[in-house]
Design a protein around this motif. Structure first.
Motif, PDB file in Angstrom:
ATOM      1  N   TYR A 114     -10.838   4.739 -11.985  1.00 32.72           N
ATOM      2  CA  TYR A 114     -11.308   5.053 -13.336  1.00 32.72           C
ATOM      3  C   TYR A 114     -12.091   6.361 -13.329  1.00 32.72           C
ATOM      4  O   TYR A 114     -11.942   7.205 -14.221  1.00 32.72           O
ATOM      5  CB  TYR A 114     -12.186   3.925 -13.864  1.00 32.72           C
ATOM      6  CG  TYR A 114     -11.475   2.604 -13.951  1.00 32.72           C
ATOM      7  CD1 TYR A 114     -10.646   2.311 -15.045  1.00 32.72           C
ATOM      8  CD2 TYR A 114     -11.624   1.647 -12.949  1.00 32.72           C
ATOM      9  CE1 TYR A 114      -9.982   1.093 -15.117  1.00 32.72           C
ATOM     10  CE2 TYR A 114     -10.964   0.434 -13.014  1.00 32.72           C
ATOM     11  CZ  TYR A 114     -10.129   0.160 -14.096  1.00 32.72           C
ATOM     12  OH  TYR A 114      -9.469  -1.044 -14.161  1.00 32.72           O
ATOM     13  N   ASP A 115     -12.936   6.546 -12.306  1.00 37.65           N
ATOM     14  CA  ASP A 115     -13.702   7.791 -12.188  1.00 37.65           C
ATOM     15  C   ASP A 115     -12.769   8.990 -12.045  1.00 37.65           C
ATOM     16  O   ASP A 115     -13.023  10.063 -12.613  1.00 37.65           O
ATOM     17  CB  ASP A 115     -14.647   7.718 -10.985  1.00 37.65           C
ATOM     18  CG  ASP A 115     -15.639   6.578 -11.086  1.00 37.65           C
ATOM     19  OD1 ASP A 115     -16.110   6.317 -12.202  1.00 37.65           O
ATOM     20  OD2 ASP A 115     -15.923   5.951 -10.041  1.00 37.65           O
ATOM     21  N   VAL A 116     -11.711   8.817 -11.258  1.00 35.80           N
ATOM     22  CA  VAL A 116     -10.753   9.901 -11.054  1.00 35.80           C
ATOM     23  C   VAL A 116     -10.083  10.271 -12.373  1.00 35.80           C
ATOM     24  O   VAL A 116      -9.934  11.445 -12.704  1.00 35.80           O
ATOM     25  CB  VAL A 116      -9.691   9.510 -10.009  1.00 35.80           C
ATOM     26  CG1 VAL A 116      -8.612  10.585  -9.905  1.00 35.80           C
ATOM     27  CG2 VAL A 116     -10.342   9.292  -8.653  1.00 35.80           C
ATOM     28  N   SER A 117      -9.691   9.266 -13.154  1.00 32.84           N
ATOM     29  CA  SER A 117      -8.990   9.538 -14.409  1.00 32.84           C
ATOM     30  C   SER A 117      -9.892  10.273 -15.397  1.00 32.84           C
ATOM     31  O   SER A 117      -9.440  11.180 -16.104  1.00 32.84           O
ATOM     32  CB  SER A 117      -8.488   8.231 -15.032  1.00 32.84           C
ATOM     33  OG  SER A 117      -9.575   7.419 -15.478  1.00 32.84           O
ATOM     34  N   GLY A 148      -9.267  14.012 -16.499  1.00 37.08           N
ATOM     35  CA  GLY A 148      -8.878  14.076 -17.903  1.00 37.08           C
ATOM     36  C   GLY A 148      -7.478  13.573 -18.158  1.00 37.08           C
ATOM     37  O   GLY A 148      -6.772  14.086 -19.035  1.00 37.08           O
ATOM     38  N   VAL A 149      -7.059  12.573 -17.377  1.00 33.62           N
ATOM     39  CA  VAL A 149      -5.720  11.990 -17.540  1.00 33.62           C
ATOM     40  C   VAL A 149      -5.841  10.475 -17.602  1.00 33.62           C
ATOM     41  O   VAL A 149      -6.911   9.905 -17.348  1.00 33.62           O
ATOM     42  CB  VAL A 149      -4.783  12.388 -16.378  1.00 33.62           C
ATOM     43  CG1 VAL A 149      -4.614  13.902 -16.314  1.00 33.62           C
ATOM     44  CG2 VAL A 149      -5.321  11.865 -15.039  1.00 33.62           C
ATOM     45  N   SER A 150      -4.737   9.811 -17.916  1.00 34.68           N
ATOM     46  CA  SER A 150      -4.756   8.361 -18.030  1.00 34.68           C
ATOM     47  C   SER A 150      -4.751   7.683 -16.660  1.00 34.68           C
ATOM     48  O   SER A 150      -4.408   8.298 -15.646  1.00 34.68           O
ATOM     49  CB  SER A 150      -3.541   7.889 -18.823  1.00 34.68           C
ATOM     50  OG  SER A 150      -2.356   8.118 -18.080  1.00 34.68           O
ATOM     51  N   LEU A 151      -5.131   6.396 -16.675  1.00 31.64           N
ATOM     52  CA  LEU A 151      -5.073   5.610 -15.446  1.00 31.64           C
ATOM     53  C   LEU A 151      -3.638   5.547 -14.919  1.00 31.64           C
ATOM     54  O   LEU A 151      -3.410   5.590 -13.706  1.00 31.64           O
ATOM     55  CB  LEU A 151      -5.589   4.189 -15.707  1.00 31.64           C
ATOM     56  CG  LEU A 151      -7.101   4.020 -15.880  1.00 31.64           C
ATOM     57  CD1 LEU A 151      -7.414   2.606 -16.313  1.00 31.64           C
ATOM     58  CD2 LEU A 151      -7.814   4.338 -14.569  1.00 31.64           C
ATOM     59  N   ALA A 152      -2.671   5.439 -15.808  1.00 32.55           N
ATOM     60  CA  ALA A 152      -1.272   5.356 -15.392  1.00 32.55           C
ATOM     61  C   ALA A 152      -0.839   6.625 -14.671  1.00 32.55           C
ATOM     62  O   ALA A 152      -0.097   6.577 -13.684  1.00 32.55           O
ATOM     63  CB  ALA A 152      -0.376   5.116 -16.607  1.00 32.55           C
ATOM     64  N   THR A 153      -1.326   7.774 -15.158  1.00 30.62           N
ATOM     65  CA  THR A 153      -0.969   9.040 -14.510  1.00 30.62           C
ATOM     66  C   THR A 153      -1.572   9.119 -13.110  1.00 30.62           C
ATOM     67  O   THR A 153      -0.904   9.523 -12.149  1.00 30.62           O
ATOM     68  CB  THR A 153      -1.464  10.228 -15.351  1.00 30.62           C
ATOM     69  OG1 THR A 153      -0.803  10.202 -16.619  1.00 30.62           O
ATOM     70  CG2 THR A 153      -1.163  11.546 -14.658  1.00 30.62           C
ATOM     71  N   VAL A 154      -2.841   8.718 -12.967  1.00 30.00           N
ATOM     72  CA  VAL A 154      -3.466   8.702 -11.644  1.00 30.00           C
ATOM     73  C   VAL A 154      -2.681   7.785 -10.711  1.00 30.00           C
ATOM     74  O   VAL A 154      -2.431   8.115  -9.550  1.00 30.00           O
ATOM     75  CB  VAL A 154      -4.942   8.259 -11.730  1.00 30.00           C
ATOM     76  CG1 VAL A 154      -5.544   8.144 -10.325  1.00 30.00           C
ATOM     77  CG2 VAL A 154      -5.751   9.219 -12.568  1.00 30.00           C
ATOM     78  N   SER A 155      -2.275   6.633 -11.223  1.00 30.69           N
ATOM     79  CA  SER A 155      -1.521   5.673 -10.406  1.00 30.69           C
ATOM     80  C   SER A 155      -0.202   6.272  -9.941  1.00 30.69           C
ATOM     81  O   SER A 155       0.203   6.097  -8.785  1.00 30.69           O
ATOM     82  CB  SER A 155      -1.265   4.399 -11.215  1.00 30.69           C
ATOM     83  OG  SER A 155      -0.493   3.486 -10.464  1.00 30.69           O
ATOM     84  N   ARG A 156       0.487   7.012 -10.830  1.00 31.47           N
ATOM     85  CA  ARG A 156       1.762   7.621 -10.451  1.00 31.47           C
ATOM     86  C   ARG A 156       1.567   8.664  -9.359  1.00 31.47           C
ATOM     87  O   ARG A 156       2.379   8.777  -8.437  1.00 31.47           O
ATOM     88  CB  ARG A 156       2.446   8.236 -11.673  1.00 31.47           C
ATOM     89  CG  ARG A 156       3.077   7.220 -12.616  1.00 31.47           C
ATOM     90  CD  ARG A 156       4.052   7.887 -13.562  1.00 31.47           C
ATOM     91  NE  ARG A 156       3.364   8.772 -14.496  1.00 31.47           N
ATOM     92  CZ  ARG A 156       2.871   8.393 -15.670  1.00 31.47           C
ATOM     93  NH1 ARG A 156       2.984   7.126 -16.050  1.00 31.47           N
ATOM     94  NH2 ARG A 156       2.261   9.259 -16.456  1.00 31.47           N
ATOM     95  N   VAL A 157       0.491   9.421  -9.469  1.00 34.73           N
ATOM     96  CA  VAL A 157       0.215  10.446  -8.457  1.00 34.73           C
ATOM     97  C   VAL A 157      -0.135   9.799  -7.115  1.00 34.73           C
ATOM     98  O   VAL A 157       0.381  10.184  -6.064  1.00 34.73           O
ATOM     99  CB  VAL A 157      -0.933  11.369  -8.916  1.00 34.73           C
ATOM    100  CG1 VAL A 157      -1.349  12.318  -7.785  1.00 34.73           C
ATOM    101  CG2 VAL A 157      -0.523  12.169 -10.149  1.00 34.73           C
ATOM    102  N   VAL A 158      -1.008   8.797  -7.165  1.00 35.49           N
ATOM    103  CA  VAL A 158      -1.456   8.131  -5.934  1.00 35.49           C
ATOM    104  C   VAL A 158      -0.301   7.446  -5.227  1.00 35.49           C
ATOM    105  O   VAL A 158      -0.170   7.512  -3.994  1.00 35.49           O
ATOM    106  CB  VAL A 158      -2.573   7.117  -6.250  1.00 35.49           C
ATOM    107  CG1 VAL A 158      -2.847   6.209  -5.050  1.00 35.49           C
ATOM    108  CG2 VAL A 158      -3.841   7.833  -6.666  1.00 35.49           C
TER     109      VAL A 158
END
Length: 334
Positions: free
Chosen positions: A5-8, A12-22
């Protein structure tokens, strides 16, 4: 401790975007990926691999079974597999079978117990029936260095018979008629197929296979050295030797040099595999190219395509050998 959540928020992106990157899934622009990675680095965020596995039902690890962990053949194979999978953010777990059925089976069971998403299996002793059953299990399996009827779509292999034919045909075309052959251990399919190619080459020239000019080696330098000792002791004349791999050819040539023989002036040699060091010895060894790195690459591609849905990778099942002509063959003395 930083969270996703902190990363998102920082990126400045959604949780889903962070998940896709990770998880390296889905398409994310290079600019957005950089923002996410920068935020992760700034926050010191490290994805929890266990949580990732539970969420995705994948471990992002691939089990690899090889026959040996040493030597110039399996090192490049393992390096290529690891490199391809690492580039896709996957990791490998390696086990060795040591050319023993019990150890091969134990290694397979170990890799399955580690929750690997797929297995890349180089099994020399396990039966076709066992491998067919293994391929019907829940864990996807691709075989390397092996062709098994009924699961051809899971096999990445070399046309070893054609390779054996190319090697022996080459010395015969140089006028040799008394050709000795040092095979690999005949419990291995590739050794049997290469020997069959040698026999076919003799038949093409109207020659008969002579058991006195045959020695069953072990695919190691020592086996080639011992094979030459035995062949000389039998007293049956020969002017060329075809070896089922380069390591045995190196051992066989070493014995000839110790006895004061010159290669290829006194005796010609052909190897098999095209591993690195024979191209640097004198004379440089004529051999058959066995593209083991390419086969490792293909096996890894099969996993990426069939398990991780990467449809952009290329895949082929069977590789054809090529003769690599160097300096170790010349016509026999008149």
């Amino acid at each position: 401790m930083a969270t996703i959540y902190d990363v998102s928020i920082l990126a400045g992106v959604s949780l889903a975007t962070v998940s896709r990157v990770v998880n390296n899934t889905g398409k994310v622009s290079e600019k957005t990926c950089k923002k996410v990675h920068d935020a992760m680095e700034q926050l010191g965020y490290r994805p929890n691999s266990i949580a990732q596995s539970l969420a995705s039902n994948r471990s992002n690890s691939v089990g690899v079974l090889v026959s040996q962990l040493d030597g110039p053949f399996y090192g490049p194979l393992m390096r290529e597999i690891e490199s391809v999978l690492r580039a896709a953010n996957k990791h490998v777990i390696i086990a060795a079978g040591h050319s023993d059925a019990a150890q091969e089976k134990d290694a397979v069971e170990f890799l399955l117990s580690r929750g690997c998403d797929a297995l890349i299996v180089d099994a020399e002793i396990l039966s076709n029936e066992y491998l067919q059953k293994l391929c019907k299990g829940k864990t996807p399996v691709v075989l390397i260095n092996r062709h098994v009827d009924g699961i051809e779509d899971r096999c990445v292999h070399l046309n070893n018979l054609e390779g054996g034919l190319l090697a022996s045909r080459h010395v015969l075309e140089h006028g040799h008629q008394q050709v000795a052959y040092i095979s690999g251990p005949l419990f291995k399919l590739d050794a049997r197929e290469r020997l069959e190619g040698h026999k076919q080459a003799l038949t093409e020239k109207g020659l008969t296979f002579d058991e006195r000019l045959f020695f069953e080696g072990d695919f190691r330098e020592e086996g080639g050295y011992e094979g030459m000792e035995v062949l000389f002791e039998r007293g049956q004349p020969f002017t060329a030797v075809v070896c089922a791999n380069d390591q045995m050819a190196s051992g066989a040539i070493a014995l000839c040099l110790e006895r004061g023989l010159q290669v290829p002036q006194d005796i010609s040699f052909v190897g098999f595999d095209n591993i690195p060091f024979p191209r640097y010895i004198s004379p440089k060894l004529t051999t058959v190219c066995n593209p083991i790195q390419d086969m490792g690459h293909m096996a890894a591609n099969w996993v990426l395509k069939e398990v991780y849905d990467n449809r952009e990778v290329n895949f082929s099942h069977r590789f054809e050998p090529e003769l690599v002509v160097r300096e170790s063959v010349q016509p026999p003395k008149a």
